[in-house]
Design an enzyme around this catalytic site. Structure first.
Site, PDB file in Angstrom:
ATOM      1  N   CYS A   2       0.834  -1.203   0.000  1.00 21.69           N
ATOM      2  CA  CYS A   2       0.000   0.000   0.000  1.00 21.69           C
ATOM      3  C   CYS A   2       0.873   1.260   0.000  1.00 21.69           C
ATOM      4  CB  CYS A   2      -0.976  -0.053   1.172  1.00 21.69           C
ATOM      5  SG  CYS A   2      -2.345   1.092   1.006  1.00 21.69           S
ATOM      6  N   HIS A  53      -3.577  -5.709   1.080  1.00 20.16           N
ATOM      7  CA  HIS A  53      -2.905  -5.901   2.373  1.00 20.16           C
ATOM      8  C   HIS A  53      -2.900  -7.367   2.790  1.00 20.16           C
ATOM      9  CE1 HIS A  53      -2.427  -1.703   3.784  1.00 20.16           C
ATOM     10  NE2 HIS A  53      -3.489  -1.457   3.036  1.00 20.16           N
ATOM     11  N   GLU A  85      -1.271  -8.665   5.061  1.00 21.00           N
ATOM     12  CA  GLU A  85      -1.143  -8.776   6.526  1.00 21.00           C
ATOM     13  C   GLU A  85      -2.494  -8.634   7.224  1.00 21.00           C
ATOM     14  OE1 GLU A  85      -0.746  -6.109   4.846  1.00 21.00           O
ATOM     15  OE2 GLU A  85      -0.877  -4.264   6.009  1.00 21.00           O
TER      16      GLU A  85
END
Lengths: 721, 226
Positions: free
Chosen positions: B88, B203, B205
């Site tokens: 990002c 993302h 994560e």
């Protein structure tokens, strides 16, 4: 002092006389400014205090009730949850982007001031009819502002509500709620600990923004005012707030701070007076030391509402260490005064005392009014004509009404998964986040039923609390406590005052019954423009928990072929206000029948059934039934192209409202066990159908699934653009 | 040998903690958190530039972070043929440093976009080895400037060198768009020519733990470790 100046400061002449008499001398202009800021509704609750005192604010899990920056409840072990809701209505009307952004900024500061790390936000926003360009502008600006601030600072937005109704045309409502996690032994309060402690200023420099913001928030508007008031709207900088948050949390966890207070409404005035009052001490502040963005007079410094600023008290010996940490975060820091034993608030500027007031007169002697109020007249009951209502039309009426459409356009502008602990995102009955590093989850929802409350403030408020309660129960979250945001029109109108008084009573009744005390809150009055009062809108933010994240329910259909059951009690069609309003059967508020009395014991009984069935893993999905009845609840549950086939006695039943209403999805093989459990508990149920693939079928009539779903998912964006 | 990694934190980073957890939970190895003012970087296998709004995204997303003290070390790390992942805002920083081609401009609808998206692998590299060719991954995005843009010449180079790692695609069901932010050729992530530096907007994560809506984000770390 001339009368005009006093009135301009929002004080009545009587109020001024009280001050004048107490001091037995003339006031400085700075002192008048202080009273203007501290004696308005926003800061001292002069109209609502008498009634707010009646609310239950304590039980075995409350660590901190109302009166601090946020309420805190106990979540076992060393975990505490701090939360609060606050309005930014007027600023968001004048300048929607900055008004709503700073609303989020303000509520987040309230949370981390307590030593809590914010873990979620929610927003309850209300606008006028979308047909006007103004509403489109406000909606775009407000959603952009909320997103901008929350996304940048990196706190997930997990829910809220968004409603459109004509009385909000000139008074849109923006209520922002934040939830934080705090270690119980590391909660910070605004009360200073020792005389001689240094008062330090942390954060952004002070500028002219927001001067008199708090007194503006307590004003009635006229349309022409807008442009004139724009300079009173604060401008937010979420990047600064992120640094401030990390800096403050680091200071607090390093044990370098004694107490802290954020500079919100009424800026340095309010925060320093609060500190002095809480600690029963005095404060001395040298205004020349305040970091400034531009040259300002003492009066302006005192009343500036520049954002991202904190006031803290530290021990002299920690001065150096505090400076080091804040330098790392590139945050301005200045020692501006100290805690004294005088019990007076003293401000100095250019070697001159500009303010010297006893704390007592500002805080304890603040006015408290017992305003006249009327109790709404009893309504006559009548039968409405439903003979011309067709099922197809009822569906179309929902799908052409913004209030029923999927609000992804709003939520998609918010980051709801940052921090990596989000379990339920916006659009479900409640938002859910995990407490980092544990198996515990926190659920939260915001609610209000303004139409119900206008019809019957007492019962309507009970329905509102019950709806929030159901939102949590549907996800298998145990409701624990409440924060409230009482948005009303002018209390000088005894009818409005009646709504305020009775809805607080309703809130009390429901909160006592559900054992969900009110631990924090906010009041926003005078929400009326051009004599049009908003509908009474006391918004509830309810927080609950489950100690095991694996036990949480989804609101979305899980498997084709599963059965759909309905729990709860349907309101009769003559007494389902949203059915009557949204199906265009009743138009004027005086036409509606009175609300049916809601049985809160029944609510609890059904809720306990849902919780037990959830723990036993019988519930595959569950949603509560609210506005738009079973049909609307089912639409919200659609997922992965799964639809439903249902049979009911009368199709109108699908659109009626409910008390204790839930739609539950269960596996066919569990049907006997679940229904015998419900029968044993004395909970009636209705088996209405099953989940099917890509279809919507009502009493054997087939509807085009993709047509309905496309409208439901995409028309919100079409209508508002 | 255990897998070592590091996450850089800039003022305004807000996915640094998430990235640290992601690495700790999936690599089981040593994980360092490095402040942007540091001038040295431990010898690690992978460095992550996390998401967020470094320096408030003032000037241009990623522009100010690309001038931080630690960046020299990050570039050295990449030149040493070790892995560097920008997620990002991290992707934006990598294009600002010049380690990756192209730029990330505002989403086509000019609005922030926070939702689940679907991506699939385009060309093979060490970051997506464990992902099957036809496999559709569900991973959240959250960005305002995620619309990948480059000129035709660069695009051809990216294709010829097989530098496109991920592209947005349609999900399994009816309610998901194909190219959510308007990126050229629906590009969701690219690598450098040597394929040891990856920038991606989604993302991973936020999609790896059992309680997340999807666990597809694991595949990236699993690819690197395998």
């Amino acid at each position: 002092m001339n009368e005009e100046l006093i009135l301009q400061h929002g004080l009545t002449l009587d109020e001024f006389q009280v001050i004048r008499k107490y001091l037995n001398r003339d006031l400085s202009i700075e002192e008048l400014g202080i009273f203007s800021a501290m004696w308005n509704e926003h800061c001292c609750y002069k109209t609502s205090k008498k009634w707010l005192k009646k609310l239950p604010t304590d039980n075995e899990i409350v660590i901190q009730g109302p009166g601090e920056n946020a309420g805190v409840i106990d979540l076992q072990d060393n975990d505490g949850i701090a939360f609060k809701i606050e309005s930014h209505n007027h600023p968001s009307y004048i300048e929607p982007f900055n008004g709503s952004a700073t609303g989020v900024g303000g509520i987040l500061r309230d949370i981390f001031t307590m030593g809590a790390r914010p873990i979620a936000t929610l927003d309850s926003i209300r606008f006028g009819l979308i047909e006007t360009e103004k509403t489109k502008y406000l909606l775009n600006g407000v959603v952009h502002g909320i997103g901008h601030y929350g996304n940048c600072i990196g706190i997930p937005n997990i829910g809220g509500e968004c409603e459109f109704e004509s009385t909000y045309d000139f008074n849109n409502l923006v209520n922002a709620m934040a939830v934080g996690h705090v270690q119980k032994d590391k909660i910070f309060y605004s009360k200073p600990k020792s005389i001689g402690g240094l008062i330090v200023y942390i954060g952004s420099k002070t500028g002219k923004d927001g001067i008199h913001g708090a007194s503006m928030a307590s004003d009635v508007f006229s349309e022409e005012d807008e442009d004139e008031k724009r300079p009173s709207v604060q401008v937010g900088d979420p990047f600064m707030e992120k640094l401030l948050m990390e800096g403050c949390l680091e200071l607090m966890s390093s044990g370098l701070i004694e107490s802290m207070q954020d500079m919100g409404a009424a800026g340095i005035t309010s925060s320093s007076v609060e500190m002095a009052s809480k600690g029963n001490v005095g404060v001395y502040i040298n205004l020349d030391k305040v970091p400034l963005r531009q040259p300002l007079s003492a009066y302006e410094i005192l009343l500036s509402e520049s954002q991202e600023r904190m006031l803290a008290v530290i021990d002299k010996k920690n001065n150096h260490k505090v400076r080091e940490i804040l330098q790392k975060w590139q945050i301005d820091y200045e020692v501006i005064g100290e805690i004294t034993d005088t019990k007076r608030v003293m401000f100095e500027s250019n070697n001159k005392k500009v303010v010297d007031l006893p704390v007592e007169i500002i805080v304890d002697d603040a006015p408290e009014y017992d305003r006249e109020f009327y109790i709404p007249r009893k309504r006559k009951n009548k039968d409405f004509d439903f003979s011309k209502i067709k099922l197809e039309d009822m569906i179309i009426n929902l799908l052409t009404n913004l209030n029923y459409l999927d609000k992804s356009w709003v939520f998609d502008q918010y980051d709801s998964t940052v921090m990596g602990d989000t379990i339920r995102e916006p659009g479900q009955s409640s938002g859910i986040v995990k407490i980092h590093g544990t198996q515990k989850v926190i659920g939260a929802s915001t609610d209000c039923n303004p139409l119900y409350i206008r019809i019957n403030p007492y019962e309507g408020m009970k329905y509102t609390v019950a709806e929030s309660y159901r939102n949590l129960i549907a996800c298998n979250i145990n409701p624990l406590a409440i924060t409230n945001n009482l948005n009303f029109a002018s209390p000088l109108d005894p009818n409005i005052m009646g709504e305020l008084v009775l809805s607080i009573h309703g809130l009390k009744t429901a909160a006592v019954k559900f054992n969900t005390p009110i631990v924090s809150g906010n009041v926003s009055l005078y929400n009326q423009t051009n004599e049009i009062p908003i509908k009474p809108t006391p918004v509830i933010g309810m927080v609950g928990s489950n100690m095991d994240l694996n036990k949480i329910n989804t609101n979305k259909f899980s498997e084709i072929g599963n059965k759909i059951l309905i729990l709860g009690k349907q309101l009769t069609k003559n007494c389902s206000p949203y059915l009557l309003q949204d199906q265009k059967i009743a138009f004027n508020i005086c036409e509606f029948n009175d609300l049916e009395v809601i049985d809160l014991d029944f609510e609890k009984k059904i809720a306990n059934c849902v919780l037990e069935l959830s723990d036993l893993k019988f519930i595959m999905s569950c949603n509560d039934i609210s506005r738009g009845g079973i049909f609307s609840a089912l639409l919200k549950m659609q997922y992965k192209d799964m639809g439903f086939r249902v049979k009911v006695h009368d199709p109108i039943d699908l659109f009626c409202e409910y008390s204790a209403g839930y739609v539950i999805e269960i596996r066919s093989k569990d049907f006997e066990e679940v229904t015998s459990f419900l029968t044993k508990k004395g909970a009636e149920y209705l088996e209405i159908g099953e989940i099917i693939k890509e279809g919507i079928e009502i009493n054997s009539k087939k509807f085009d699934y993709f047509d309905i779903m496309n409208k439901y998912r995409n028309d919100f964006e079409k209508i508002i653009s | 040998m255990s897998f070592k990694s590091a996450v850089i934190t800039f003022p305004g980073s807000n996915c640094d903690r998430d990235a640290l957890c992601y690495l700790k939970d999936l690599t089981k190895g040593e994980v360092h958190n490095i402040w942007h003012e540091e001038t040295s970087l431990p010898k690690v296998d992978l460095v992550i530039l996390p998401g967020g709004f470094s320096f408030g995204d003032y000037l241009r997303s990623g522009a100010m972070a690309s001038k931080s003290k630690i960046i020299d070390e990050v570039v050295k790390h990449a030149n040493d043929n070790r892995y560097l992942l920008g997620i990002c805002n991290g992707f934006q920083i990598l294009t600002e440093i010049g380690l990756l081609e192209g730029a990330l401009i505002r989403n086509k609808k000019l609005k922030f976009l926070g939702k689940n998206c679907f991506i699939k692998k385009k060309f093979k590299n060490n970051f997506n080895l464990s992902i099957k060719d036809s496999q559709i991954l569900q991973i959240p995005v959250a960005h305002n400037e995620g619309n990948f843009y480059c000129d035709t010449e660069t695009l051809n180079l990216l294709k010829n060198n097989e530098q496109i790692a991920f592209e947005y695609c349609k999900g399994e069901f009816s309610n998901f768009e194909e190219n959510i932010n308007g990126s050229i050729e629906a590009i969701a992530g690219i690598t450098n020519k040597k394929k040891n530096v990856l920038g991606m907007m989604p993302h991973p994560e936020r999609a790896y733990s059992d309680f997340h809506q999807s666990q597809d984000g694991r595949l990236i770390i699993e690819s690197l470790i395998s």
